[in-house]
Design a protein around this motif. Structure first.
Motif, PDB file in Angstrom:
ATOM      1  N   LEU A   1      -0.126  -0.561   0.867  1.00  0.00           N
ATOM      2  CA  LEU A   1      -0.876   0.625   0.819  1.00  0.00           C
ATOM      3  C   LEU A   1      -0.243   1.597   2.035  1.00  0.00           C
ATOM      4  O   LEU A   1      -0.752   0.847   3.132  1.00  0.00           O
ATOM      5  CB  LEU A   1      -2.352   0.814   0.892  1.00  0.00           C
ATOM      6  CG  LEU A   1      -2.985   2.071   0.832  1.00  0.00           C
ATOM      7  CD1 LEU A   1      -2.738   2.941  -0.471  1.00  0.00           C
ATOM      8  CD2 LEU A   1      -4.616   1.967   1.074  1.00  0.00           C
TER       9      LEU A   1
ATOM     10  N   SER B   1      -0.589   8.987   0.610  1.00  0.00           N
ATOM     11  CA  SER B   1      -0.851   7.426   0.739  1.00  0.00           C
ATOM     12  C   SER B   1      -0.439   6.864  -0.804  1.00  0.00           C
ATOM     13  O   SER B   1      -1.099   7.308  -1.825  1.00  0.00           O
ATOM     14  CB  SER B   1      -2.089   7.077   1.388  1.00  0.00           C
ATOM     15  OG  SER B   1      -2.022   7.525   2.729  1.00  0.00           O
ATOM     16  N   ALA B   2       0.034   5.578  -0.966  1.00  0.00           N
ATOM     17  CA  ALA B   2       0.164   5.152  -2.106  1.00  0.00           C
ATOM     18  C   ALA B   2       0.743   3.561  -1.895  1.00  0.00           C
ATOM     19  O   ALA B   2       1.179   3.335  -0.826  1.00  0.00           O
ATOM     20  CB  ALA B   2       1.329   5.699  -3.001  1.00  0.00           C
TER      21      ALA B   2
ATOM     22  N   MET C   1       2.772   1.498  -2.361  1.00  0.00           N
ATOM     23  CA  MET C   1       4.463   1.250  -2.506  1.00  0.00           C
ATOM     24  C   MET C   1       5.114   0.897  -1.459  1.00  0.00           C
ATOM     25  O   MET C   1       6.501   1.101  -1.655  1.00  0.00           O
ATOM     26  CB  MET C   1       4.669   2.877  -3.106  1.00  0.00           C
ATOM     27  CG  MET C   1       4.255   3.286  -4.257  1.00  0.00           C
ATOM     28  SD  MET C   1       4.886   4.910  -4.788  1.00  0.00           S
ATOM     29  CE  MET C   1       6.537   4.640  -5.119  1.00  0.00           C
TER      30      MET C   1
END
Length: 393
Positions: A255, A262-263, A265
């Motif tokens: 994260l 935010s992700a 990824m």
């Protein structure tokens, strides 16, 4: 207690080179900083602290508008967006130092503040009891020149005044550097205000939707002849697939914050394609108003120039939408209040939506920093150059 106070004072006073405190806030200056420094100067016999207060009052003189409000567009506190901030709370400070220092310019401000009525009469009474000199006659008032241009370089603010109008230009946002909206940061996207007789143009903003980064917010201000130039450079990124060695079969990636959102990824592990949007607004004050040259360079996308007039008037020369706003596609239009009229335009024939987009910092919360009033929109597109004027007529 004195020793502790002196420890704080030893850190220095956060007064900028232009006379404003680092918070650049009228409400904090008038209710916190100036009265505190004045009292400490009295108790500790520190006339240098009184000098700090006077420098702030001097800096504020040029921020007093024809309607009796004090400019706050550059503030880093809660007064940067909202109702006009009145001069009235400045009464005691302007009156005290006008009398003590024989200053006609401060006396002019004290008289204007008194004309708005007394805020917190109990506080003013207490000040009079503690310092009876406040009741002494003021020096002869010395108003500011009717035609003037003043700049607050540290705050990146310019006020250009003539007998027919007062123009405010602002390019001191903290947002391009900090990339966040919060108390303590200057984030107001209004870059132009104008007072012309009874007409008040409270806000001019350039809205677009570029990676959800919100409206134009200049962090710098420059000068090109008699023009004031505001410049902004924004970056957005398109992320690429992970390299084979960074892939996970379970899809459980870190994260991470991308600066916009935010992700999970693992953004730092990805290659990215950077897309740049450059915006330049050259504002040239004229005898009756201001001319804007809007230059944009970047991907094709629509923009909307929003002019928000203070309520109480009516648009002329352009049909109103159901919400009372207007869209100017060609020609010019006017906004009238009483006997005062401001003309604006021309429309540039853009095809995008006539609306203001606050950006994802507000949008994901279902919030907005949009202004009220009577709103007019001129719609264009990037890249290109558009020229628009606003003038008393």
């Amino acid at each position: 207690m004195r020793a502790r106070a002196e420890r704080w004072l030893a850190e220095g006073i956060d007064q900028q080179s232009d006379g404003l405190y680092s918070e650049r806030s009228a409400v904090y200056a008038v209710f916190v900083s100036n009265p505190s420094l004045a009292v400490i100067g009295d108790v500790f016999d520190r006339p240098d602290l009184h000098d700090v207060v006077v420098r702030n009052l001097e800096a504020t003189l040029g921020l007093i508008h024809p309607d009796g409000s004090v400019e706050t567009v550059h503030s880093r506190r809660q007064d940067q967006r909202g109702e006009p901030f009145p001069l009235a709370p400045y009464l005691v400070a302007y009156r005290r130092f006008a009398i003590e220092r024989g200053r006609g310019d401060l006396a002019w401000a004290a008289e204007r503040a008194a004309a708005q009525g007394i805020i917190e009469p109990h506080t003013v009474l207490a000040e009079l009891l503690l310092d009876p000199r406040l009741a002494e006659p003021l020096p002869v008032a010395d108003p500011p020149a009717a035609t003037r241009r003043e700049a607050w370089e540290a705050s990146r603010l310019v006020v250009d005044a003539s007998p027919s109008r007062t123009v405010v230009l602002y390019g001191g946002s903290d947002y391009p550097r900090q990339r966040r909206i919060r108390s303590g940061l200057a984030s107001n996207p209004t870059f132009l205000r104008m007072f012309a007789g009874e007409v008040v143009l409270d806000s001019v903003r350039l809205s677009r939707d570029f990676f959800g980064l919100g409206p134009f917010r200049a962090a710098e201000i420059d000068h090109d002849g008699d023009a004031v130039v505001l410049v902004e450079r924004l970056e957005g990124r398109y992320y690429q697939p992970l390299a084979e060695g960074d892939r996970r079969a379970d899809g459980a990636y870190d994260l991470a914050d991308e600066s916009r959102f935010s992700a999970a990824m693992s953004f730092p592990d990805r290659q990215a394609e950077t897309v740049v949007l450059r915006s330049r607004i050259a504002a040239r004050p004229t005898e009756g108003g201001v001319e804007l040259e809007i230059t944009t360079d970047g991907p094709e996308l629509p923009w909307a120039l929003e002019l928000a007039f203070r309520a109480g008037g009516a648009f002329e020369g352009v049909p109103e939408a159901a919400d009372g706003s207007v869209r100017l596609d060609t020609g010019t239009a006017r906004y009238r209040v009483g006997s005062s009229t401001v003309e604006f335009g021309p429309g540039v024939g853009g095809s995008g939506p006539a609306r203001y987009h606050p950006g994802e910092d507000y949008g994901y919360l279902g919030a907005t920093d949009a202004v009220g009033g009577r709103r007019a929109y001129i719609v264009g597109s990037t890249p290109g150059v558009a020229r628009v004027f606003v003038r008393a007529s």
